[in-house]
Scaffold this active site. Structure first.
Site, PDB file in Angstrom:
ATOM      1  N   ASP A   7       0.862  -1.176   0.000  1.00  0.00           N
ATOM      2  CA  ASP A   7       0.000   0.000   0.000  1.00  0.00           C
ATOM      3  C   ASP A   7       0.901   1.229   0.000  1.00  0.00           C
ATOM      4  O   ASP A   7       2.068   1.163   0.426  1.00  0.00           O
ATOM      5  CB  ASP A   7      -0.921   0.008   1.229  1.00  0.00           C
ATOM      6  N   GLU A   9       1.022   5.743   0.551  1.00  0.00           N
ATOM      7  CA  GLU A   9       0.410   7.018   0.914  1.00  0.00           C
ATOM      8  C   GLU A   9       1.075   8.087   0.071  1.00  0.00           C
ATOM      9  O   GLU A   9       2.274   7.987  -0.256  1.00  0.00           O
ATOM     10  CB  GLU A   9       0.573   7.315   2.400  1.00  0.00           C
ATOM     11  N   GLU A  52      -5.489  18.473   2.875  1.00  0.00           N
ATOM     12  CA  GLU A  52      -6.470  17.394   2.736  1.00  0.00           C
ATOM     13  C   GLU A  52      -5.791  16.029   2.727  1.00  0.00           C
ATOM     14  O   GLU A  52      -6.351  15.046   3.215  1.00  0.00           O
ATOM     15  CB  GLU A  52      -7.322  17.572   1.476  1.00  0.00           C
ATOM     16  N   HIS A  57      -3.622  10.766   6.173  1.00  0.00           N
ATOM     17  CA  HIS A  57      -2.576   9.886   6.697  1.00  0.00           C
ATOM     18  C   HIS A  57      -1.751  10.497   7.826  1.00  0.00           C
ATOM     19  O   HIS A  57      -0.951   9.795   8.454  1.00  0.00           O
ATOM     20  CB  HIS A  57      -1.641   9.416   5.577  1.00  0.00           C
ATOM     21  N   HIS A 150      -5.006   6.431   7.968  1.00  0.00           N
ATOM     22  CA  HIS A 150      -4.392   5.590   6.948  1.00  0.00           C
ATOM     23  C   HIS A 150      -2.892   5.486   7.219  1.00  0.00           C
ATOM     24  O   HIS A 150      -2.254   6.455   7.630  1.00  0.00           O
ATOM     25  CB  HIS A 150      -4.620   6.182   5.552  1.00  0.00           C
ATOM     26  N   ASP A 155      -2.253  -0.634   6.583  1.00  0.00           N
ATOM     27  CA  ASP A 155      -3.265  -0.993   5.586  1.00  0.00           C
ATOM     28  C   ASP A 155      -2.866  -2.244   4.813  1.00  0.00           C
ATOM     29  O   ASP A 155      -3.718  -3.051   4.431  1.00  0.00           O
ATOM     30  CB  ASP A 155      -3.493   0.174   4.620  1.00  0.00           C
TER      31      ASP A 155
END
Length: 227
Positions: A7, A9, A52, A57, A150, A155
């Site tokens: 995963d 970010e 945002e 995260h 997150h 994740d």
């Protein structure tokens, strides 16, 4: 079979507009069992973090300021993933950012034949249902209470459990596979133990046993096999 669950970010949604990867988390699985081997890294994106994205995260400019650039750890990442299939949730997004970072370092993109998208798997298995990672964790009873924000490695850990369920669940006998995967991860060499070949045991009746059997049959009054 070795697979990598991963995963990412990022600073935003589209690497074509300048967004960058800021975290990647990878988990090794062998025969759908995690081995304990992981790769996890944060990266300095060389740009500011939109508010945002930080809200999703929690990775701020201050936190990422002393982290290495992607190029500084790309060889470690490539060595870890090797040529294994790469499993991600909405994989096109993660592959897009991974390929963009590789391109900036002068490396070729990851072949799309290695891509396994768990959203596509979930869509086939649960048509019409919600397909987010949170929704699938709820469906399969996977605890995500520790997931307040997150995080790439967290994740990936949750996705590894979801992926096993999407592929049919943990089957009988996988505990043995887990032991083997642990051994592989530890670098131990498995050695087959040789057993001596035993000669066949005699199973024919002896002459004495045959005579005793005939004597017994002579004592049976009107046996059914003589009718």
């Amino acid at each position: 079979m070795r697979e990598i669950i991963f995963d990412t970010e990022t600073t935003g949604l589209d690497p074509r507009t300048g967004d960058r990867m800021v975290e990647i988390g990878c988990i090794e699985m062998v025969n759908r069992v995690t081995t304990g081997r992981t790769f996890h890294a944060y990266f300095n994106p060389g740009r500011s973090m939109p508010a945002e994205a930080e809200a999703v995260h929690g990775l701020s400019d201050v936190f990422l300021s002393d982290k290495p650039a992607f190029a500084e750890r790309v060889h470690e990442l490539l060595e870890f993933i090797g040529d294994s299939p790469l499993v991600a949730h909405n994989a096109g997004f993660d592959f897009g950012f991974l390929d963009a970072e590789l391109n900036l370092c002068g490396h070729p993109p990851v072949c799309r034949t290695r891509m396994v998208d768990t959203v596509a798997l979930a869509r086939v298995r649960h048509p019409g249902a919600k397909l987010s990672l949170d929704a699938l964790c709820s469906r399969y009873g996977i605890d995500r209470s520790h997931r307040t924000m997150h995080g790439a490695l967290l994740d990936a850990e949750l996705l590894a459990q979801v992926y096993v369920e999407l592929r049919g669940g943990r089957q009988i006998g996988l505990e043995l596979v887990a032991d083997v995967a642990e051994t592989i991860s530890a670098g131990t060499v498995l050695v087959r133990r040789e057993r001596p070949l035993r000669p066949a045991r005699p199973h024919s009746a002896s002459a004495e046993e045959l005579a005793a059997h005939l004597a017994f049959l002579a004592t049976v009054d009107t046996p059914i096999w003589s009718n």
